[in-house]
Write a protein that holds these residues in place. Sequence first.
Motif, PDB file in Angstrom:
ATOM      1  N   PHE A   1       0.935  14.163   4.614  1.00 16.45           N
ATOM      2  CA  PHE A   1      -0.276  13.086   5.281  1.00 16.45           C
ATOM      3  C   PHE A   1       0.272  12.406   6.458  1.00 16.45           C
ATOM      4  O   PHE A   1       1.472  12.217   6.734  1.00 16.45           O
TER       5      PHE A   1
ATOM      6  N   GLU B   1       6.248   4.725   0.821  1.00 20.20           N
ATOM      7  CA  GLU B   1       6.840   5.805   1.607  1.00 20.20           C
ATOM      8  C   GLU B   1       8.188   5.164   2.100  1.00 20.20           C
ATOM      9  O   GLU B   1       9.395   5.637   2.241  1.00 20.20           O
TER      10      GLU B   1
ATOM     11  N   SER C   1      -0.920   5.545  -2.835  1.00 24.45           N
ATOM     12  CA  SER C   1      -1.880   4.664  -2.428  1.00 24.45           C
ATOM     13  C   SER C   1      -2.997   4.313  -3.383  1.00 24.45           C
ATOM     14  O   SER C   1      -3.504   5.197  -3.582  1.00 24.45           O
TER      15      SER C   1
ATOM     16  N   ASP D   1       2.839  13.073  -3.552  1.00 27.10           N
ATOM     17  CA  ASP D   1       2.509  11.886  -2.876  1.00 27.10           C
ATOM     18  C   ASP D   1       0.848  11.940  -3.546  1.00 27.10           C
ATOM     19  O   ASP D   1       0.230  12.697  -3.499  1.00 27.10           O
TER      20      ASP D   1
ATOM     21  N   ALA E   1      -2.239   9.922  -3.822  1.00 24.96           N
ATOM     22  CA  ALA E   1      -3.333   9.165  -3.757  1.00 24.96           C
ATOM     23  C   ALA E   1      -4.608   9.462  -4.481  1.00 24.96           C
ATOM     24  O   ALA E   1      -5.284   8.762  -4.952  1.00 24.96           O
ATOM     25  N   ARG E   2      -4.599  10.998  -4.445  1.00 20.00           N
ATOM     26  CA  ARG E   2      -5.672  11.551  -5.315  1.00 20.00           C
ATOM     27  C   ARG E   2      -5.530  12.323  -6.476  1.00 20.00           C
ATOM     28  O   ARG E   2      -6.185  13.536  -6.749  1.00 20.00           O
TER      29      ARG E   2
ATOM     30  N   LYS F   1      -7.063   4.681  -3.012  1.00 18.32           N
ATOM     31  CA  LYS F   1      -7.681   5.777  -3.256  1.00 18.32           C
ATOM     32  C   LYS F   1      -8.106   5.869  -4.934  1.00 18.32           C
ATOM     33  O   LYS F   1      -8.786   5.107  -5.163  1.00 18.32           O
TER      34      LYS F   1
ATOM     35  N   GLN G   1       0.749  -1.289   0.065  1.00 13.78           N
ATOM     36  CA  GLN G   1       0.060  -0.041   0.231  1.00 13.78           C
ATOM     37  C   GLN G   1       0.823   1.049  -0.068  1.00 13.78           C
ATOM     38  O   GLN G   1       2.032   1.239  -0.010  1.00 13.78           O
ATOM     39  N   GLY G   2       0.129   2.258   0.112  1.00 13.42           N
ATOM     40  CA  GLY G   2       1.072   3.534   0.029  1.00 13.42           C
ATOM     41  C   GLY G   2       2.082   3.957   0.911  1.00 13.42           C
ATOM     42  O   GLY G   2       3.279   4.296   0.706  1.00 13.42           O
ATOM     43  N   ARG G   3       1.865   3.620   2.270  1.00 18.13           N
ATOM     44  CA  ARG G   3       2.757   3.794   3.330  1.00 18.13           C
ATOM     45  C   ARG G   3       4.090   2.959   3.049  1.00 18.13           C
ATOM     46  O   ARG G   3       5.239   3.338   3.489  1.00 18.13           O
TER      47      ARG G   3
HETATM   48  C1  PLP Z   1      -3.610   7.095   2.007  1.00 21.63           C
HETATM   49  C2  PLP Z   1      -2.395   7.849   1.771  1.00 21.63           C
HETATM   50  C3  PLP Z   1      -1.394   7.349   2.277  1.00 21.63           C
HETATM   51  C4  PLP Z   1      -0.795   6.102   2.532  1.00 21.63           C
HETATM   52  O1  PLP Z   1      -1.394   5.088   1.886  1.00 21.63           O
HETATM   53  P1  PLP Z   1      -2.008   3.720   2.437  1.00 21.63           P
HETATM   54  O2  PLP Z   1      -2.389   3.038   1.092  1.00 21.63           O
HETATM   55  O3  PLP Z   1      -2.840   3.978   3.364  1.00 21.63           O
HETATM   56  O4  PLP Z   1      -0.663   3.148   3.334  1.00 21.63           O
HETATM   57  C5  PLP Z   1      -0.316   8.373   1.956  1.00 21.63           C
HETATM   58  N1  PLP Z   1      -0.643   9.659   1.230  1.00 21.63           N
HETATM   59  C6  PLP Z   1      -1.858   9.955   1.202  1.00 21.63           C
HETATM   60  C7  PLP Z   1      -2.011  11.402   0.752  1.00 21.63           C
HETATM   61  C8  PLP Z   1      -2.921   9.258   1.355  1.00 21.63           C
HETATM   62  O5  PLP Z   1      -3.875   9.667   1.255  1.00 21.63           O
END
Ligand code: PLP
Length: 458
Positions: A124, A104, A255, A215, A217-218, A258, A99-101
């Motif tokens: 975040f 990171e 991530s 970063d 996600a969106r 999202k 996943q996103g973290r």
């Molecule tokens: C959700 C999110 C993360 C972390 O991602 P995960 O998939 O929850 O580990 C990092 N940055 C942003 C902006 C996010 O919305």
Amino acid sequence: MELPFAESYKIKMVEPIYRSTRKQREEWIKAANYNLFNLRSEQVYIDLLTDSGTGAMSDQQWAALMTGDESYAGSSSYFNLKDAIKNIFGFDYFLPTHQGRAAENVLFSVLVKENDVIPGNSHFDTTKGHIEFRNARTVDCTIDEAFDTESEHPFKGNIDLSKLETVYSTIDTEKIPMIIVTLTCNTSGGQPVSMRNLREVSALSKKYGVKVVFDSARFAENAWFIQQREEEYRNKSIKQIVLEMYSYADAMTMSSKKDGIVNIGGFMAMRTEELFKQASVFNIMFEGFNTYGGMAGRDMNALAVGLHEITDGHYLGNRIGQVNYLGNKLINWHIPVQKPIGGHAVFIDATKFLQHVPKEEYIAQTLAIELYLEAGVRGVEVGTLLADRDPETKENRYPRLEMLRLAIPRRTYTNNHMDVVAMALKNIFDRRESIETGFRIKREAPIMRHFSVELEKV
Ligand SMILES: *Cc1c(COP(=O)(O)O)cnc(C)c1O
């Protein structure tokens, strides 16, 4: 007459949800130590805790799942995802993660050292966590308008270039491995960053030799706002806009839960082979071999399809239209919300909503609990609990905004559900004068405490 809004999909499979009674909810939330993360999902009627991993996949994504290739090395699913990432973001190199973290963790293992400084637009929580865990620190360079919930600034996720230049010119740039720009900026209310700002941040960072990381996600929601609000992009497609956005970045973390519309997954992508090679050492150690790194082949396949679906303008118009629908209902009842309404969530200004609860008693958390008790709707606190303690002084950090976030999962609820949420908030708003006390902490973890904190009524 203009035709009304309707969802850009029809429903092929349903999941029943149930309304509970207030008495049941009072027992459940007490047993959960007043932490909404501790509730069982059956105890929630409409779940707006997060838009992360909670979206509904399309029939095309489910079909792609069936043709997933689970080969350990060199699977076709890996190459499908690689093609989608190259196509949409323009990056030649990428590494999948669970996943996103995790992206990171891997990327920061290469880039972040003790005492480093990483500027950005309200990082975040997991991003900040991974930086502080390495004894480095973040500097928030978001524009001041972001902290005024009444300001209608169209790009409240923007970086303040003079704040950024101050960081670059007063700190040894050897200690600044990167700037992280979060698209959209979650902490300031799902607010977008303009193309112009991305371009200027990139130019300034280049001048000082600092890498630019998005970063992401969106990212697609951010692109939609650029199309709607930045004149020169009105006639560009979302895909064209995304490609230009990422031309200003050296690397990205994502991530996929999202704007990938999958239930699990993430990745990082980068421009240079050198950074890819450095990161792949850590990816193999923490996540898995380069061609799957924490993801099943089937999930990479579904993500490749999801990245194309999310960058479709019709999808985005509907998605953000639904978030706006909820936000505008609240605005019409004078409920204080972050304006303009963001891309994935409506953020309620808890300090303005509950004026008698002291900040030491967690105002936004108090409102989140009230909303759950009222209608079984689960939102999430984005305030003092999330802001955590200062790593040096161990004192509570009081953020400039105390908010209750109502995150809308993608393609999951209808506008009837939004009507229930809005009415529940109105009921609480009508009796807000009677809410005078909040909560205190019984137990908390040393880092990212909001997930497990235990509270009791004051
Ligand atoms: C959700 C999110 C993360 C972390 O991602 P995960 O998939 O929850 O580990 C990092 N940055 C942003 C902006 C996010 O919305």
